[in-house]
Design a protein around this motif. Sequence first.
Motif, PDB file in Angstrom:
ATOM      1  N   THR A   1      24.151  -1.711  25.681  1.00 25.52           N
ATOM      2  CA  THR A   1      22.871  -1.646  26.399  1.00 25.52           C
ATOM      3  C   THR A   1      23.027  -2.177  27.747  1.00 25.52           C
ATOM      4  O   THR A   1      23.425  -3.439  27.774  1.00 25.52           O
ATOM      5  CB  THR A   1      21.755  -2.203  25.585  1.00 25.52           C
ATOM      6  OG1 THR A   1      21.646  -1.437  24.283  1.00 25.52           O
ATOM      7  CG2 THR A   1      20.420  -2.126  26.343  1.00 25.52           C
TER       8      THR A   1
ATOM      9  N   LEU B   1      18.654   0.052  32.119  1.00 19.04           N
ATOM     10  CA  LEU B   1      17.911   0.153  30.806  1.00 19.04           C
ATOM     11  C   LEU B   1      17.821  -1.218  30.272  1.00 19.04           C
ATOM     12  O   LEU B   1      19.064  -1.945  30.220  1.00 19.04           O
ATOM     13  CB  LEU B   1      18.495   1.025  29.862  1.00 19.04           C
ATOM     14  CG  LEU B   1      18.578   2.559  30.077  1.00 19.04           C
ATOM     15  CD1 LEU B   1      19.085   3.389  29.023  1.00 19.04           C
ATOM     16  CD2 LEU B   1      16.971   2.841  30.122  1.00 19.04           C
ATOM     17  N   TYR B   2      16.770  -1.740  29.639  1.00 25.10           N
ATOM     18  CA  TYR B   2      16.621  -3.132  28.948  1.00 25.10           C
ATOM     19  C   TYR B   2      16.730  -2.852  27.553  1.00 25.10           C
ATOM     20  O   TYR B   2      17.009  -3.897  26.661  1.00 25.10           O
ATOM     21  CB  TYR B   2      15.311  -3.692  29.119  1.00 25.10           C
ATOM     22  CG  TYR B   2      14.983  -4.360  30.410  1.00 25.10           C
ATOM     23  CD1 TYR B   2      15.674  -5.487  30.850  1.00 25.10           C
ATOM     24  CD2 TYR B   2      14.345  -3.800  31.630  1.00 25.10           C
ATOM     25  CE1 TYR B   2      15.438  -6.033  32.019  1.00 25.10           C
ATOM     26  CE2 TYR B   2      14.040  -4.376  32.785  1.00 25.10           C
ATOM     27  CZ  TYR B   2      14.613  -5.499  33.093  1.00 25.10           C
ATOM     28  OH  TYR B   2      14.461  -5.938  34.407  1.00 25.10           O
TER      29      TYR B   2
ATOM     30  N   SER C   1      13.037   0.692  31.062  1.00 21.71           N
ATOM     31  CA  SER C   1      13.963   0.599  32.374  1.00 21.71           C
ATOM     32  C   SER C   1      13.354  -0.479  33.390  1.00 21.71           C
ATOM     33  O   SER C   1      12.070  -0.431  33.646  1.00 21.71           O
ATOM     34  CB  SER C   1      14.157   2.071  32.987  1.00 21.71           C
ATOM     35  OG  SER C   1      12.995   2.392  33.467  1.00 21.71           O
TER      36      SER C   1
ATOM     37  N   SER D   1       6.884   1.718  25.325  1.00 20.49           N
ATOM     38  CA  SER D   1       7.889   2.422  25.551  1.00 20.49           C
ATOM     39  C   SER D   1       7.827   3.362  26.832  1.00 20.49           C
ATOM     40  O   SER D   1       6.613   3.837  27.167  1.00 20.49           O
ATOM     41  CB  SER D   1       8.348   3.427  24.350  1.00 20.49           C
ATOM     42  OG  SER D   1       8.828   2.711  23.226  1.00 20.49           O
ATOM     43  N   ASP D   2       8.619   3.795  27.729  1.00 21.47           N
ATOM     44  CA  ASP D   2       8.503   4.567  28.783  1.00 21.47           C
ATOM     45  C   ASP D   2       8.210   6.109  27.952  1.00 21.47           C
ATOM     46  O   ASP D   2       9.358   6.597  27.649  1.00 21.47           O
ATOM     47  CB  ASP D   2       9.795   4.430  29.506  1.00 21.47           C
ATOM     48  CG  ASP D   2       9.386   5.233  31.216  1.00 21.47           C
ATOM     49  OD1 ASP D   2       8.776   6.147  30.963  1.00 21.47           O
ATOM     50  OD2 ASP D   2       9.849   4.669  31.959  1.00 21.47           O
TER      51      ASP D   2
ATOM     52  N   ILE E   1      11.074   8.389  29.475  1.00 20.85           N
ATOM     53  CA  ILE E   1      12.456   8.650  28.579  1.00 20.85           C
ATOM     54  C   ILE E   1      12.158   9.140  27.282  1.00 20.85           C
ATOM     55  O   ILE E   1      13.074   9.880  27.027  1.00 20.85           O
ATOM     56  CB  ILE E   1      12.852   6.998  28.573  1.00 20.85           C
ATOM     57  CG1 ILE E   1      12.995   6.144  30.001  1.00 20.85           C
ATOM     58  CG2 ILE E   1      14.125   6.816  27.905  1.00 20.85           C
ATOM     59  CD1 ILE E   1      13.256   4.818  30.130  1.00 20.85           C
TER      60      ILE E   1
END
Length: 270
Positions: free
Chosen positions: A49, A53-54, A59, A238-239, A242
Amino acid sequence: MANNSVYRTNIVGGREVGVAVTVDMDKNDIHQTNSLFWDTKGNEVLGATALPLYGAFVSEEKCQLFGDVTGKKLLEIGCGSGESLRYQGERNAGELWGMDLSPNQIEKTKQLLAAHGLSANLVCAPMEEQCGIPEFYFDFVYSVYAIGWTTDLEGTFRRIASYLKKDGSFIFSWSHPIHKCVVAENDKLVFKKNYFDESWYSVSLGDSTLSLSDRKLSTYVNALSKAGFVIEQMIEESDDDIIQSWNADNEFANKARMLPVTFVIKARKL
């Protein structure tokens, strides 16, 4: 490493692990186990990872926690194979440092950065220990899915605070503790682990073994406060863009629509 033979469900990465053995916390044993894991099969088993990206579905490109790093001094805790350092170097960071427990990961970082015309000061050591990294020196210390490997969270945060200039920023990500408790079963999300259980456990993945502890979110927050940080931003969402890029029937992506699977904290040193 001693254990009391308590077996439980747990989650490593994005999947359920059926056999996790509760173990006594012995710092040296855990460092040895996890160093061997990342020296051998770590990237193969868990992948890597890295910024932008985290972690899953979060992100830097959207969150913009770093801003402009031009000329800034950056230290990465748990630099892995070097992709995040490469990302920061290509954004014109002024000075790059990285540390990692695994000699193999340090070597991968050297090779990757050299291939991209970059360099960094690299230290192979546990994040908990004094290892020659300068104090009151860095504008940013950051960690992408590595800080949770520490055997001493409060001590690690105090040490990170010592590396930073006044008002310097510490940015880190890790698996959200709620995600670590919940699994998908028959189109439902089911609690399989006690959220408050922070005991250490050992997991065998193929012929590799790792040791971890799933800490509560409040444990991270309180440890930051004790180390002299103030939290400026925390991200749990969450995005959706994505998520949409994943297959519609992917269980992990569907889980991320319902609860946080990654958290990111940006804290400032007082």
